[in-house]
Design a protein around this motif. Sequence first.
Motif, mmCIF file in Angstrom:
data_model
loop_
_atom_site.group_PDB
_atom_site.id
_atom_site.type_symbol
_atom_site.label_atom_id
_atom_site.label_comp_id
_atom_site.label_asym_id
_atom_site.label_seq_id
_atom_site.Cartn_x
_atom_site.Cartn_y
_atom_site.Cartn_z
ATOM 1 N N ALA A 544 0.833 -1.203 0.000
ATOM 2 C CA ALA A 544 0.000 0.000 0.000
ATOM 3 C C ALA A 544 0.869 1.254 0.000
ATOM 4 O O ALA A 544 0.565 2.236 -0.705
ATOM 5 N N ILE A 545 1.963 1.224 0.767
ATOM 6 C CA ILE A 545 2.864 2.384 0.798
ATOM 7 C C ILE A 545 3.464 2.619 -0.584
ATOM 8 O O ILE A 545 3.494 3.753 -1.102
ATOM 9 N N ARG A 546 3.941 1.558 -1.187
ATOM 10 C CA ARG A 546 4.583 1.701 -2.499
ATOM 11 C C ARG A 546 3.582 2.169 -3.554
ATOM 12 O O ARG A 546 3.924 2.950 -4.453
ATOM 13 N N GLN A 547 2.342 1.703 -3.448
ATOM 14 C CA GLN A 547 1.327 2.154 -4.398
ATOM 15 C C GLN A 547 1.044 3.643 -4.207
ATOM 16 O O GLN A 547 0.882 4.376 -5.194
ATOM 17 N N MET A 548 1.007 4.094 -2.958
ATOM 18 C CA MET A 548 0.789 5.526 -2.693
ATOM 19 C C MET A 548 1.924 6.356 -3.284
ATOM 20 O O MET A 548 1.699 7.395 -3.925
ATOM 21 N N LEU A 549 3.155 5.889 -3.119
ATOM 22 C CA LEU A 549 4.306 6.648 -3.588
ATOM 23 C C LEU A 549 4.413 6.639 -5.109
ATOM 24 O O LEU A 549 4.919 7.597 -5.722
ATOM 25 N N ALA A 550 3.923 5.558 -5.729
ATOM 26 C CA ALA A 550 4.059 5.441 -7.182
ATOM 27 C C ALA A 550 2.862 5.993 -7.940
ATOM 28 O O ALA A 550 2.905 6.087 -9.178
ATOM 29 N N ALA A 551 1.801 6.378 -7.243
ATOM 30 C CA ALA A 551 0.560 6.807 -7.913
ATOM 31 C C ALA A 551 0.802 8.008 -8.819
ATOM 32 O O ALA A 551 1.500 8.953 -8.458
ATOM 33 N N ARG A 552 0.156 7.949 -10.004
ATOM 34 C CA ARG A 552 0.323 9.025 -10.972
ATOM 35 C C ARG A 552 -0.878 9.971 -11.006
ATOM 36 O O ARG A 552 -0.845 10.994 -11.696
ATOM 37 N N ASP A 553 -1.969 9.598 -10.323
ATOM 38 C CA ASP A 553 -3.125 10.486 -10.270
ATOM 39 C C ASP A 553 -3.600 10.590 -8.821
ATOM 40 O O ASP A 553 -3.313 9.718 -7.982
ATOM 41 N N GLN A 554 -4.335 11.668 -8.533
ATOM 42 C CA GLN A 554 -4.689 11.965 -7.152
ATOM 43 C C GLN A 554 -5.626 10.919 -6.557
ATOM 44 O O GLN A 554 -5.500 10.554 -5.391
ATOM 45 N N ARG A 555 -6.588 10.424 -7.319
ATOM 46 C CA ARG A 555 -7.528 9.447 -6.770
ATOM 47 C C ARG A 555 -6.810 8.168 -6.337
ATOM 48 O O ARG A 555 -7.082 7.638 -5.262
ATOM 49 N N THR A 556 -5.906 7.688 -7.188
ATOM 50 C CA THR A 556 -5.145 6.486 -6.819
ATOM 51 C C THR A 556 -4.314 6.747 -5.572
ATOM 52 O O THR A 556 -4.221 5.903 -4.667
ATOM 53 N N ARG A 557 -3.698 7.927 -5.502
ATOM 54 C CA ARG A 557 -2.867 8.276 -4.336
ATOM 55 C C ARG A 557 -3.727 8.369 -3.077
ATOM 56 O O ARG A 557 -3.341 7.881 -2.011
ATOM 57 N N ASP A 558 -4.896 8.969 -3.184
ATOM 58 C CA ASP A 558 -5.780 9.086 -2.021
ATOM 59 C C ASP A 558 -6.257 7.706 -1.548
ATOM 60 O O ASP A 558 -6.288 7.420 -0.347
ATOM 61 N N ASP A 559 -6.629 6.856 -2.482
ATOM 62 C CA ASP A 559 -7.102 5.513 -2.119
ATOM 63 C C ASP A 559 -5.979 4.704 -1.462
ATOM 64 O O ASP A 559 -6.205 4.010 -0.457
ATOM 65 N N ALA A 560 -4.786 4.800 -2.031
ATOM 66 C CA ALA A 560 -3.655 4.074 -1.455
ATOM 67 C C ALA A 560 -3.295 4.644 -0.079
ATOM 68 O O ALA A 560 -2.962 3.897 0.862
ATOM 69 N N GLY A 561 -3.365 5.970 0.053
ATOM 70 C CA GLY A 561 -3.099 6.585 1.351
ATOM 71 C C GLY A 561 -4.071 6.117 2.412
ATOM 72 O O GLY A 561 -3.690 5.863 3.562
ATOM 73 N N ALA A 562 -5.363 5.986 2.034
ATOM 74 C CA ALA A 562 -6.360 5.484 2.978
ATOM 75 C C ALA A 562 -6.037 4.057 3.406
ATOM 76 O O ALA A 562 -6.216 3.675 4.575
ATOM 77 N N GLU A 563 -5.527 3.255 2.471
ATOM 78 C CA GLU A 563 -5.146 1.876 2.800
ATOM 79 C C GLU A 563 -3.928 1.855 3.724
ATOM 80 O O GLU A 563 -3.842 1.022 4.646
ATOM 81 N N VAL A 564 -2.984 2.759 3.506
ATOM 82 C CA VAL A 564 -1.817 2.867 4.390
ATOM 83 C C VAL A 564 -2.265 3.176 5.820
ATOM 84 O O VAL A 564 -1.824 2.536 6.781
ATOM 85 N N VAL A 565 -3.132 4.155 5.952
ATOM 86 C CA VAL A 565 -3.615 4.525 7.284
ATOM 87 C C VAL A 565 -4.374 3.358 7.918
ATOM 88 O O VAL A 565 -4.211 3.056 9.108
#
Length: 748
Positions: A544-565
């Motif tokens: 989940a952390i790596r997906q958040m860091l690699a995300a290229r669009d905001q929605r993917t980054r937000d979703d991955a960030g929610a999973e990290v938390v």
Amino acid sequence: MAWLRYLTPARTDEVLLVCFPPTGGSPVSFHAWRNLLAQGTALAAVELPGRGDRIAERPVTEPAAVAGAVAAEVTAALDERPGTELVLVGVSLGGLLAYETCRALRRDGIEVARLCVISVAPASRLRPVPGTRSADEVRSILADWGLTAPELLAHPEFDELYLPVCQADLALSDRYDGRLAAPVDVPITAVAGTEDTIVAADAMRGWQELTTAGFRYRSLPGSHLLHETHATEVVREVVTGHGEGGSGLSRRRMLRLGVTAGGVGLLGARGGAGATASAAPAVTAVSDPTDPVELARLMIRFDTSHLGEGGVTLPYAKAMRDIWQAAGVPAEIVPTPKPDNVHFLARVAGSGGSTPPLLVLGHSDVVTAGGEQWNVDPYGGVIADGFLYGRGALDMKGANAAFMSALLRHLRAGARFDRDIIYLADCDEEGGPYGTAWLVEQHWAKVAAGAVLTEGGWLINHPDGSPMLASLVCADKRSVVVELVAQARATHSTKPYPGMAITRIAKAIELMQNFHTPVNPNALAKKYFTALAAGTRDPAFAAAIRQMLAARDQRTRDDAGAEVVKRSDYPHLHNALMRSTVSFVSAGAGYYSSIIPGRATAQARVGFLPGGDDPVQTIADLRRLAAKADVQLRVLGATGQSEQEAIDTLLRNLAIPPSTADTDVFRFWADAVGTVYPNVTTTAGQFEASTSGNPWRSRGIPVYGIYPYALDNESINRMHGVDERVGVAQLRQGTELLYRMFERMKVS
């Protein structure tokens, strides 16, 4: 009517002993003392209105009114007997009243030989309690504290005769504001009951902060009312002096005041004329300052708390000065324009080489432990279940003790360093006006350094409790406070209407609390999360952390960030490191139950990552949300600042570059972590709060932040909260980390 009731017939005396009874008490509380005092001692007790001969009088609820009236009567009594020495004694609530009376007497130039307080928390630690206690609350307190016999509580005349007195007595303490307390030039003896369930015995050591003329602490078997149940032992402690001369009663008068119960005078009880009573260690004493736990307990026992107005740090600074000077290190107290609000400096001289000094920075003040109910005395330094509890245990007196103990351990071994090391205990980190910005402006030569080590980085654990990741933070998050204001019509509470101020504020709070800023970690936060992914043993968390860091669009980054938390064992910490945050800290409206208020307010702190969101845009978004509830939002600044000036200050602070990790100090830290915590990942990181280090970082000087001890999520979340704590073993291990770090600065 007279305030003093004389319990002994003597009127031409060498000593006048004035006693203040506990909550709901009367002079009867001290009747047993009459036969325990030698001839020549006048025993008087204070009788408050509403009881005894004063039963027809209205009870008093203001401490200053009691102190002024008693002081005036005591002064008149002393005028009638020149040369008489005065001792004030107070039990429970009476201890508070005795202290205030002592202050009133000293303001008038009246000598007080000694103040004795029994079973009462230090006056400086009390805070006002809003509202009035109900009859049921008073009965419950009296029953729980054992201040009233059960049969009296059930007596048909209790409500009429005794309840108003007890309510008034509780109001005396409820209305007391210990932030206005100040040390007296009178020796203080504090006597505690080891079985007291109301006031922790060790908490009474805090009375040391309120005297400049000597302190003596004694704990005796007994509960809250030990002055009644163990009268002989208590009287002996009350009459034991602080030595000769101005620090207490003279030897001759002390002996005249001595215990005589059962035909045994003070001489016989102490084993002869040459015997002296042993005093318990004062709060300023610590047997081994290289023991970080004992040193942290000492620091916690000084109440340096405040809510932004600047705390009383002088007694704390004096204690630190004594310890450093005993180790042969020059130390200095730097006063600020606010009385008793001081900075403290100690300078360990280096070998004289060209390496610039290292400044070790730790704030000596703490936020107030008020409002919420602690399970331990917040200023007692209590150890239980493997943890050290107290305000500042984590933030940051525990870290201060670790810094200081590690250095003192090297000095004890005769070590020398390749640079000067400056130990600074600053004041006003918690928002007061004379913090490090003032210090740097006024005394730069004292604090000029090549690098600064302060609070900040976390050492967090795997789920099994073993250390996982250590970060040394290189930048602070910055914040502003915003205020919400709703205006409406005030009217009678029987006539609710749509759009009331309180309901609009509630709606605005809900809208803003549910507003999640985008996940937008800055470069340092990305470095931290990269290290976290490498250090965790949880593959799904790492993914989940790596997906958040690699995300290229905001929605993917937000979703991955929610999973990290969601997957993090430290969810609140990691949420704050990936985005801007909004935290509501206060709300207010109304003042009487029959009035719908016409104005309601709330305040929130909005935190920003340097290099993250645009603060101007975020504030504009929040302003639009507030407007949906017909609520105005404005940004608050320092005193005298406009909203725009406050925003400009925020933007300047956010523009300060982070500290470089390319320094020997950073490398020494990483090496030390590898020695003390093998296999633990290290990284530069971002702090989710602010520190005192900004005046140095803004000058291009590297500032690094570290809490050296491993912390579980529960302990981190108690920072600035109830039952703040740090693990005892973890504090010792964290001190070892710093010892190893400083070891790399030694010269052979």
